[in-house]
Design a protein around this motif. Structure first.
Motif, short mmCIF file in Angstrom:
data_model
loop_
_atom_site.label_atom_id
_atom_site.label_comp_id
_atom_site.label_asym_id
_atom_site.label_seq_id
_atom_site.Cartn_x
_atom_site.Cartn_y
_atom_site.Cartn_z
N MET A 178 0.81 -1.21 0.00
CA MET A 178 0.00 0.00 0.00
C MET A 178 0.85 1.27 0.00
N VAL A 179 2.02 1.21 0.63
CA VAL A 179 2.86 2.40 0.68
C VAL A 179 3.48 2.70 -0.69
N PHE A 180 3.53 1.69 -1.58
CA PHE A 180 4.11 1.89 -2.91
C PHE A 180 3.06 2.09 -3.99
N LEU A 181 1.79 1.76 -3.70
CA LEU A 181 0.74 1.90 -4.70
C LEU A 181 0.60 3.34 -5.21
N PRO A 182 0.77 4.38 -4.38
CA PRO A 182 0.69 5.75 -4.91
C PRO A 182 1.71 6.05 -6.00
N TRP A 183 2.86 5.37 -5.99
CA TRP A 183 3.83 5.57 -7.08
C TRP A 183 3.24 5.13 -8.41
N LEU A 184 2.50 4.04 -8.39
CA LEU A 184 1.91 3.52 -9.61
C LEU A 184 0.77 4.42 -10.09
N LEU A 185 -0.01 4.96 -9.15
CA LEU A 185 -1.20 5.73 -9.51
C LEU A 185 -0.92 7.22 -9.72
N PHE A 186 -0.03 7.80 -8.91
CA PHE A 186 0.15 9.25 -8.92
C PHE A 186 1.59 9.70 -9.15
N GLY A 187 2.50 8.78 -9.43
CA GLY A 187 3.90 9.16 -9.58
C GLY A 187 4.13 10.22 -10.64
N LEU A 188 3.50 10.07 -11.81
CA LEU A 188 3.72 11.02 -12.90
C LEU A 188 3.20 12.42 -12.60
N PRO A 189 1.94 12.60 -12.18
CA PRO A 189 1.50 13.97 -11.89
C PRO A 189 2.25 14.61 -10.73
N VAL A 190 2.64 13.84 -9.73
CA VAL A 190 3.42 14.41 -8.63
C VAL A 190 4.78 14.88 -9.14
N GLY A 191 5.37 14.13 -10.08
CA GLY A 191 6.64 14.56 -10.66
C GLY A 191 6.53 15.91 -11.35
N VAL A 192 5.43 16.13 -12.06
CA VAL A 192 5.22 17.43 -12.71
C VAL A 192 5.08 18.53 -11.66
N ILE A 193 4.33 18.25 -10.59
CA ILE A 193 4.16 19.23 -9.53
C ILE A 193 5.49 19.59 -8.90
N VAL A 194 6.33 18.58 -8.66
CA VAL A 194 7.64 18.83 -8.07
C VAL A 194 8.50 19.70 -8.98
N ASP A 195 8.41 19.49 -10.30
CA ASP A 195 9.19 20.29 -11.23
C ASP A 195 8.66 21.71 -11.37
N ARG A 196 7.39 21.93 -11.02
CA ARG A 196 6.80 23.26 -11.16
C ARG A 196 6.97 24.13 -9.92
N HIS A 197 7.38 23.55 -8.80
CA HIS A 197 7.43 24.28 -7.55
C HIS A 197 8.78 24.10 -6.87
N ARG A 198 9.04 24.94 -5.88
CA ARG A 198 10.24 24.77 -5.06
C ARG A 198 10.11 23.49 -4.26
N ARG A 199 11.23 22.77 -4.13
CA ARG A 199 11.18 21.43 -3.54
C ARG A 199 11.17 21.47 -2.02
N ARG A 200 11.84 22.44 -1.41
CA ARG A 200 11.93 22.49 0.05
C ARG A 200 10.54 22.59 0.71
N PRO A 201 9.65 23.50 0.28
CA PRO A 201 8.31 23.54 0.90
C PRO A 201 7.53 22.24 0.70
N ILE A 202 7.74 21.57 -0.43
CA ILE A 202 7.04 20.31 -0.68
C ILE A 202 7.45 19.27 0.37
N ILE A 203 8.74 19.22 0.66
CA ILE A 203 9.23 18.27 1.67
C ILE A 203 8.62 18.58 3.04
N LEU A 204 8.60 19.85 3.42
CA LEU A 204 8.09 20.24 4.73
C LEU A 204 6.61 19.89 4.88
N ILE A 205 5.82 20.19 3.86
CA ILE A 205 4.39 19.89 3.92
C ILE A 205 4.15 18.38 4.01
#
Length: 461
Positions: free
Chosen positions: A60-87
């Motif tokens: 279950m902890v890895f299932l989100p990679w299969l379902l949401f890995g691609l859109p999250v990757g785009v979000i990470v590239d569009r925003h600063r990474r440090r706030p993403i880690i903190l949230i």
């Protein structure tokens, strides 16, 4: 008079930004390792879940990679990474805290375990992609193998401590209560990231480019070169077979062999101890024999280590499993370091999120598929039969690595595009110069003259 230069400081001491990432990652892994032991023990012992549920829970902890890995990757590239880690760390604390609270109130269920595991896995997608994208900004290009080796080695040490601690805590204070360790570890990781001072410029506005097109571009880049495709296929096969074995280990130890959580933690810690040694020695081995050689042949002893699990018997007969998992951890950590370092070398910073998400969607998504497959195998061919099946699948990975298109490559770094005339790396993501038809000597492949135009056209498709 010639004087010897002063010895260079350790990377952790000389680089404050790397130190912050290293501390955050290490303490986070320690807490996560306790949780990795505690969750299946909660399901198997405290809640009496079925064999299928116990095996499938780890996926279950890895299932989100299969379902949401691609859109999250785009979000990470569009925003600063440090706030993403903190949230993501704040959300992880809140989610995990619900499990011991539900246990204290007497309302904890297997369904809640699955939901919380899935949602914390989703926060881990954001955290992991953002962290991986920051590492190339925190260290120089020539420090990537050293930095990734330190992250892997210290992370494996923390993993060993966490799994041993988790096995003891599940017996001493209860599996549900031991989850408080990761709550505290996530808070400490948050404090470390607050000290990170990497200069991140806000990426340019995406304009009319749709998120689906950016997701597609990341996936195409991941599949655009022979080296990246082969690395991805090998990782996916290994994760599919290897995680079938790991998912069934809980059932093998707790139900088939009748051992307690302490032995399970002891065995899992052996993997992490091996990973520590592998992470700390991979640079020396890569320099001596070549990163390509390390990548190709490291998985054979790893598969042999998994096979030793089948020799375990109760009591001191568990020792073959300890030595086997130590060997597996040692070999696989080397494989991970060299393949990750190659991807970071050839991919520009503004594509790191998408490359990482596309790669992990396939390779880490296989971890979720493997857990579900393990549950089915446990119910049909039994635990030991399922482990044999996983080992056979995992062995396909080193076979392809050793006899496939990258069989003649000694140094993966030779596949990196040459710098441009001015000495700077070309703005071509992920080594797009390598052709689909891999030549007899891959080290002779160099960027084509129109590589930049091709890369831009790929993004606009």
């Amino acid at each position: 008079m010639v004087t010897n230069p002063a010895p260079r400081k350790h990377l952790v001491l000389r680089n404050a930004n790397f130190r912050a990432l290293w501390l955050s990652s290490t303490v986070g892994i320690l807490g996560g390792s306790v949780t990795a032991i505690a969750l299946p023990i909660i399901a198997a012992v405290e809640l009496g879940a079925s064999d299928f549920a116990v095996a499938a829970l780890s996926g279950m902890v890895f299932l989100p990679w299969l379902l949401f890995g691609l859109p999250v990757g785009v979000i990470v590239d569009r925003h600063r990474r440090r706030p993403i880690i903190l949230i993501s760390l704040v959300l992880r604390v809140l989610l995990l805290a619900t499990l011991p609270v539900a246990y204290w109130l007497g309302v904890l269920t297997t369904a809640q375990l699955f939901v919380v595991s899935f949602l914390t896995g989703l926060t881990a997608v954001y955290f992991t992609l953002a962290e991986a994208a920051l590492i190339p900004r925190a260290v120089d290009r020539e420090e990537l193998i050293e930095g990734n080796g330190l992250m892997t080695g210290s992370g494996a040490s923390a993993d060993a401590v966490g799994r041993g601690l988790g096995g003891w805590l599940t017996s001493a204070v209860g599996a549900s209560n031991s989850l408080l360790v990761q709550v505290a570890a996530s808070a400490a990781s948050f404090a470390a990231i607050l000290r990170l001072k990497v200069d991140e410029q806000l990426p340019a506005a995406p304009g009319k480019r749709h998120i689906w097109r950016e997701m597609g571009s990341g996936l195409r880049y991941t599949m655009s070169t022979t080296p990246l495709r082969v690395l991805l296929l090998v990782a996916a096969l290994w994760n599919l077979g290897g995680n079938i074995v790991v998912s069934l280990l809980v059932l093998l130890v707790v139900r088939t062999l009748g051992q307690n959580g302490t032995w399970l933690g002891f065995l899992m810690a052996a993997t992490a101890l091996g990973g520590t040694l592998g992470g700390l020695t991979v640079k020396w081995l890569s320099d001596r024999f070549g990163s390509g050689v390390v990548w190709r042949f490291s998985m054979f002893p790893a598969a042999a280590g998994y096979a030793l699990l089948l020799l375990m018997t109760p009591g001191w007969g568990m020792l073959p499993g300890f030595f086997g998992l130590f060997l597996t951890g040692l070999a696989i950590s080397m494989n991970i370091v060299v393949s990750t370092s190659f991807r970071q070398r050839v991919c520009p910073p503004d594509m790191m999120g998408r490359l990482g998400s596309a790669t992990r969607m396939v390779s880490w998504g296989m971890l979720a598929v493997a857990s579900l497959a393990a549950g089915v195998l446990a119910s049909t061919v039994g635990v030991r039969g399922g482990i044999v099946t996983g080992i056979v699948i995992a062995l396909l990975a080193p076979v392809i690595a050793s006899f496939g298109p990258l069989r003649g490559v000694r140094h993966l770094e030779d596949l990196e595009p040459e710098p441009g005339p001015a000495g700077d790396a070309p703005e071509v993501p992920c080594g797009t110069a390598v052709p689909v038809a891999f030549p007899s000597d891959p080290r002779r492949v160099r960027p084509e003259a129109d590589r930049t135009k091709e890369a831009e056209a790929l993004l606009d498709k």
